[in-house]
Enzyme design. Sequence first.
Site, PDB file in Angstrom:
ATOM      1  N   ASP A  67       0.849  -1.296  -0.077  1.00 23.86           N
ATOM      2  CA  ASP A  67      -0.077   0.059   0.094  1.00 23.86           C
ATOM      3  C   ASP A  67       0.784   1.206   0.022  1.00 23.86           C
ATOM      4  OD1 ASP A  67       1.030  -0.416   2.673  1.00 23.86           O
ATOM      5  OD2 ASP A  67      -0.824   0.364   3.523  1.00 23.86           O
TER       6      ASP A  67
ATOM      7  N   ASP B 219       6.688   1.276   1.733  1.00 29.38           N
ATOM      8  CA  ASP B 219       6.226   0.311   0.582  1.00 29.38           C
ATOM      9  C   ASP B 219       6.954   0.721  -0.710  1.00 29.38           C
ATOM     10  OD1 ASP B 219       3.657  -1.053   1.630  1.00 29.38           O
ATOM     11  OD2 ASP B 219       3.784   1.081   2.322  1.00 29.38           O
TER      12      ASP B 219
ATOM     13  N   ASN C 186      -2.734   2.663   3.616  1.00 32.93           N
ATOM     14  CA  ASN C 186      -2.076   3.901   3.958  1.00 32.93           C
ATOM     15  C   ASN C 186      -2.807   5.193   3.126  1.00 32.93           C
ATOM     16  OD1 ASN C 186       0.131   3.309   5.657  1.00 32.93           O
ATOM     17  ND2 ASN C 186       1.278   2.822   3.861  1.00 32.93           N
TER      18      ASN C 186
ATOM     19  N   THR D 166       2.907  -5.903   2.810  1.00 30.49           N
ATOM     20  CA  THR D 166       3.416  -5.081   3.621  1.00 30.49           C
ATOM     21  C   THR D 166       2.353  -3.897   3.849  1.00 30.49           C
ATOM     22  OG1 THR D 166       4.284  -3.726   1.571  1.00 30.49           O
ATOM     23  CG2 THR D 166       5.863  -4.991   2.582  1.00 30.49           C
TER      24      THR D 166
ATOM     25  N   PHE E 163      -0.412  -0.974  12.834  1.00 35.13           N
ATOM     26  CA  PHE E 163      -1.207  -0.364  11.773  1.00 35.13           C
ATOM     27  C   PHE E 163      -1.838  -1.378  10.784  1.00 35.13           C
ATOM     28  CE2 PHE E 163      -2.243   1.481   7.478  1.00 35.13           C
ATOM     29  CZ  PHE E 163      -3.404   1.983   7.768  1.00 35.13           C
ATOM     30  N   ASN E 164      -0.810  -2.268  10.143  1.00 28.42           N
ATOM     31  CA  ASN E 164      -1.217  -3.021   9.168  1.00 28.42           C
ATOM     32  C   ASN E 164      -2.177  -4.266   9.639  1.00 28.42           C
ATOM     33  OD1 ASN E 164       0.124  -1.939   6.880  1.00 28.42           O
ATOM     34  ND2 ASN E 164       1.932  -2.956   7.218  1.00 28.42           N
TER      35      ASN E 164
ATOM     36  N   HIS F 287       9.870   0.551   7.512  1.00 27.88           N
ATOM     37  CA  HIS F 287       9.619  -0.901   7.917  1.00 27.88           C
ATOM     38  C   HIS F 287       9.558  -1.783   6.739  1.00 27.88           C
ATOM     39  CE1 HIS F 287       7.465   1.097  11.465  1.00 27.88           C
ATOM     40  NE2 HIS F 287       7.160   2.012  10.568  1.00 27.88           N
ATOM     41  N   ASP F 288       8.906  -1.531   5.706  1.00 29.48           N
ATOM     42  CA  ASP F 288       8.655  -2.498   4.711  1.00 29.48           C
ATOM     43  C   ASP F 288       9.855  -3.167   3.994  1.00 29.48           C
ATOM     44  OD1 ASP F 288       5.810  -2.066   5.452  1.00 29.48           O
ATOM     45  OD2 ASP F 288       5.643  -0.676   3.754  1.00 29.48           O
TER      46      ASP F 288
HETATM   47  C1  BDR Z   1       3.226  -0.212   8.558  1.00 30.48           C
HETATM   48  O1  BDR Z   1       2.280   0.831   8.222  1.00 30.48           O
HETATM   49  C2  BDR Z   1       2.147   1.643   7.101  1.00 30.48           C
HETATM   50  O2  BDR Z   1       2.132   2.723   7.666  1.00 30.48           O
HETATM   51  C3  BDR Z   1       3.665   1.397   6.822  1.00 30.48           C
HETATM   52  O3  BDR Z   1       3.790   1.420   5.281  1.00 30.48           O
HETATM   53  C4  BDR Z   1       4.126  -0.112   7.146  1.00 30.48           C
HETATM   54  O4  BDR Z   1       3.517  -0.954   6.287  1.00 30.48           O
HETATM   55  C5  BDR Z   1       3.990   0.250   9.599  1.00 30.48           C
HETATM   56  O5  BDR Z   1       3.148   0.218  10.955  1.00 30.48           O
HETATM   57 CA    CA Z   2       2.988  -0.526   4.162  1.00 25.53          CA
END
Ligand code: BDR
Ligand code: CA
Length: 311
Positions: free
Chosen positions: A9, A14, A38, A124, A165-166, A239-240
């Site tokens: 996303d 990403d 996102n 991701t 979040f994901n 992160h991703d």
């Molecule tokens: C995740 O949430 C999204 O905002 C980022 O792209 C990442 O995948 C981090 O919590």
């Molecule tokens: Ca992401």
Amino acid sequence: PRRIILDCDPGHDDAVAIMLALGSSAVELLGVTTVGGNQTVDKITRNAQSVLEVCRRQDVPVHRGSARPLLREVHVAGDIHGESGLDGVELPAPTVPVAAQRAVEFIVETVMAAEPGEITLVGTGPLTNLALAARLEPAIVERVREVVIMGGGYHEGNMTPVAEFNIWADPEAAAIVVDAGWELTMVGLDLTHQALATAEVEQEISALGTDLAEFFLGLMGFFRRAYQENQGFDDPPVHDPCTIAYLIDPDVVRTRRAPLRVETRGDLTRGMTVADLRPGTDAEDCRTQIATELDAPGFWRLVVDAVRVLG
Ligand code: BDR
Ligand code: CA
């Protein structure tokens, strides 16, 4: 090379995951599938196309996926990724249309057409597409090589004190994916909070002097401010791409086997990933593992190399 589908996303981090996958000879990116997360799936899909344009890899197909979570309402992360989902850079207009086939069908068809154990799925974003694919064609569960997700955390949260979040965005989908029975690695916040885009990292990218390096720096500039203002970080955690780094070089991401579940019902714990870390739980036949420790210099070397290779 490891043949992968990236379900994402984009999203600043990403976008870096896409770059790392394209810039490494250890990985072959068969397609990008998109999911609302996102930002809305419309914006996300366009962003995926734009990132491929910037990388001059319009040959990689983009397949549009789920617009919303299985049960929950859409909740975009505009505070972290901006109105566009990729604020901070100019996004070139796509020159290639979105593929006609939808994400979930592309995933199923690609996995079923390949040899058993050939395809790796990387997630991701929220896990809506991967969950739907596992339900549409359960045979993919046996057939994929492995699934690697950025999401969750065994000791950390960002959306809530205990949820990332994901996973929080679509906990029911995450529960389907985590419970499916395929080999699954969770690259959670415990790991990704070690992947900080420091000033030194930015200097190394800047020294490349390419348009793509500029694009990367534009992304990181916005991402840094967002993390400073909303999450109390000095440097943003990227992160991703940690999922891709793990596939390129497993030595960069240390893991531990552990039974894993996703909380879908708790009043305080919606979307929490619960890893059983009690002694003796790390049996070899456990199908789930969690990422624990990042070789941060090794990780950034992979990212800088990828941006260099893409030119
Ligand atoms: C995740 O949430 C999204 O905002 C980022 O792209 C990442 O995948 C981090 O919590
Ligand atoms: Ca992401």
